[in-house]
Design a protein around this motif. Structure first.
Motif, PDB file in Angstrom:
ATOM      1  N   LEU A  54       6.876   0.987   4.419  1.00  0.00           N
ATOM      2  CA  LEU A  54       7.593   2.246   4.193  1.00  0.00           C
ATOM      3  C   LEU A  54       7.923   2.379   2.713  1.00  0.00           C
ATOM      4  O   LEU A  54       8.455   1.455   2.099  1.00  0.00           O
ATOM      5  N   ALA A  55       7.604   3.534   2.143  1.00  0.00           N
ATOM      6  CA  ALA A  55       7.956   3.808   0.747  1.00  0.00           C
ATOM      7  C   ALA A  55       8.497   5.226   0.641  1.00  0.00           C
ATOM      8  O   ALA A  55       8.072   6.126   1.377  1.00  0.00           O
ATOM      9  N   VAL A  56       9.435   5.418  -0.284  1.00  0.00           N
ATOM     10  CA  VAL A  56      10.104   6.707  -0.460  1.00  0.00           C
ATOM     11  C   VAL A  56      10.079   7.077  -1.938  1.00  0.00           C
ATOM     12  O   VAL A  56      10.338   6.236  -2.804  1.00  0.00           O
ATOM     13  N   GLU A  57       9.787   8.346  -2.208  1.00  0.00           N
ATOM     14  CA  GLU A  57       9.769   8.847  -3.585  1.00  0.00           C
ATOM     15  C   GLU A  57      10.581  10.144  -3.647  1.00  0.00           C
ATOM     16  O   GLU A  57      10.265  11.117  -2.955  1.00  0.00           O
ATOM     17  N   VAL A  86       8.085  10.621   2.019  1.00  0.00           N
ATOM     18  CA  VAL A  86       8.001   9.370   2.771  1.00  0.00           C
ATOM     19  C   VAL A  86       6.543   9.084   3.103  1.00  0.00           C
ATOM     20  O   VAL A  86       5.810   9.975   3.552  1.00  0.00           O
ATOM     21  N   LEU A  87       6.123   7.853   2.880  1.00  0.00           N
ATOM     22  CA  LEU A  87       4.818   7.380   3.340  1.00  0.00           C
ATOM     23  C   LEU A  87       5.073   6.205   4.271  1.00  0.00           C
ATOM     24  O   LEU A  87       5.636   5.187   3.861  1.00  0.00           O
ATOM     25  N   GLN A 125       5.979  12.259   5.655  1.00  0.00           N
ATOM     26  CA  GLN A 125       7.009  13.245   5.955  1.00  0.00           C
ATOM     27  C   GLN A 125       7.720  13.602   4.652  1.00  0.00           C
ATOM     28  O   GLN A 125       7.909  12.743   3.794  1.00  0.00           O
ATOM     29  N   ARG A 126       8.097  14.854   4.512  1.00  0.00           N
ATOM     30  CA  ARG A 126       8.919  15.283   3.376  1.00  0.00           C
ATOM     31  C   ARG A 126      10.221  15.813   3.955  1.00  0.00           C
ATOM     32  O   ARG A 126      10.224  16.802   4.690  1.00  0.00           O
ATOM     33  N   LEU A 148       0.823  -1.208   0.000  1.00  0.00           N
ATOM     34  CA  LEU A 148       0.000   0.000   0.000  1.00  0.00           C
ATOM     35  C   LEU A 148       0.862   1.265   0.000  1.00  0.00           C
ATOM     36  O   LEU A 148       0.527   2.257  -0.664  1.00  0.00           O
ATOM     37  N   ALA A 149       1.966   1.244   0.731  1.00  0.00           N
ATOM     38  CA  ALA A 149       2.851   2.415   0.751  1.00  0.00           C
ATOM     39  C   ALA A 149       3.433   2.667  -0.635  1.00  0.00           C
ATOM     40  O   ALA A 149       3.462   3.810  -1.119  1.00  0.00           O
TER      41      ALA A 149
END
Length: 331
Positions: free
Chosen positions: A306-309, A322-323, A282-283, A240-241
């Protein structure tokens, strides 16, 4: 969301053997301003609350003119750097690393002040310290600046150390790098040197995979510090993240909608022992700035996804979206 008020600038004048050594100091910190949204905390690593400036903010990496230094001036810059680290060592502080990119920014500002007859942190040409670092493409987490005009570097450094705000910049523990830029000729006396010291803690440039791995370490370290076992990664929450982080990077205002969707999917899947999920975004400037939510620091059974873009802020500075989804388990 308003910017934090920037520190008041403090001006001091010091006499060095009968000749004026004028000094200024300014300190910038990159604040993290929390905003509550849909019962979740959205933490933005925002730009610095710098002093106002006439020119519009530059784009990140738009370029700053390079001012060349003679061999003699480079020796003066290195001598001041060595003296600065000796002063820190005398207080039991670690040495700073010399950063040629910061030196370029500092030397440009010294030349700008001398050539355009002003002695301020804000330039009518390049704006604030924040603006200059942005134009140079220098990502940072904290930055400080000292200005001095003096007959030589020893008397310039002596004057800075006698002034509390400048002394604080030199002895600061939130910076790791420094660059010193010197030009011949002062704003107030032609025989003086114009000196700029720029201190910074650089931000790391990380890929999404590197940032995610580093953030996972931050999470597990926080749990160890709390006496908790490692948190388990949840395949569902990871899925989902990853599914929603790109949309959040494009539009931080989508967090409420994403939280509703995540809650709905988790409810439909009826994961064993999963009583609920906390959705947080969070950004950040880099992975070290991750705020570990209390649920991960207090719940022995908490799991996470946890996922990061990679993304950019409004000035084009690199940021990490960050999600973080935290699974709340029944007892």
């Amino acid at each position: 969301m308003g910017r934090a008020a920037h520190p008041r600038r403090v001006i001091r004048a010091v006499l060095c053997e009968g000749k004026p050594a004028k000094i200024l100091a300014v300190t910038f910190r990159a604040p993290r301003l929390p905003a509550l949204l849909a019962s979740c905390v959205l933490t933005l690593q925002l730009g610095l609350g710098g002093c106002s400036s006439s020119p519009p903010p530059p784009g990140f990496g738009s370029g700053l003119p390079r001012v060349e230094a003679s061999a003699a001036i480079e020796r003066e810059e290195r001598a001041m750097f060595q003296r600065l680290n000796r002063d820190r060592a005398a207080q039991g502080l670690p040495p700073l690393t010399y950063d040629s990119r910061l030196a370029d920014v500092a030397r440009y500002h010294s030349a700008d002040m001398r050539d355009n007859r002003f002695f301020e942190h804000d330039s009518p040409n390049s704006g604030s310290l924040e603006d200059r670092l942005d134009a140079a493409g220098y990502a940072f987490l904290a930055a400080r600046e000292n200005l001095s005009e003096a007959p030589d570097v020893e008397r310039g450094q002596d004057g800075l150390l006698r002034s509390p705000p400048h002394h604080a910049n030199i002895m600061a523990d939130d910076v790791t790098h420094v660059g010193i830029g010197i030009v011949s000729g002062g704003v107030h006396a032609a025989e003086n040197l114009t000196i700029t010291q720029v201190f910074a803690r650089p931000g790391k440039v990380e890929s999404a995979a590197e940032a995610r791995a580093n953030m996972s370490k931050v999470i597990q370290a926080a749990r160890r510090a709390a006496g908790l076992p490692p948190a388990q990664s949840s395949p569902l929450l990871e899925e989902l993240a990853r599914e929603h982080v790109a949309a959040l990077a494009r539009d931080p205002g989508a967090l409420a909608t994403i939280a509703d969707r995540v809650t709905e999917v988790v409810s439909q899947r009826r994961e064993r022992d999963l009583a609920g999920v906390a959705v947080g975004a969070q950004r950040l400037a880099d992975s070290s700035a991750l705020e570990v939510p209390s649920s991960l620091r207090q719940d022995p059974r908490a799991s996470f996804g946890l996922a990061v873009e990679p993304t950019q802020d409004e000035r084009g500075r690199p940021r990490l979206q960050v999600l973080l989804l935290v699974g709340l388990h029944g007892r």
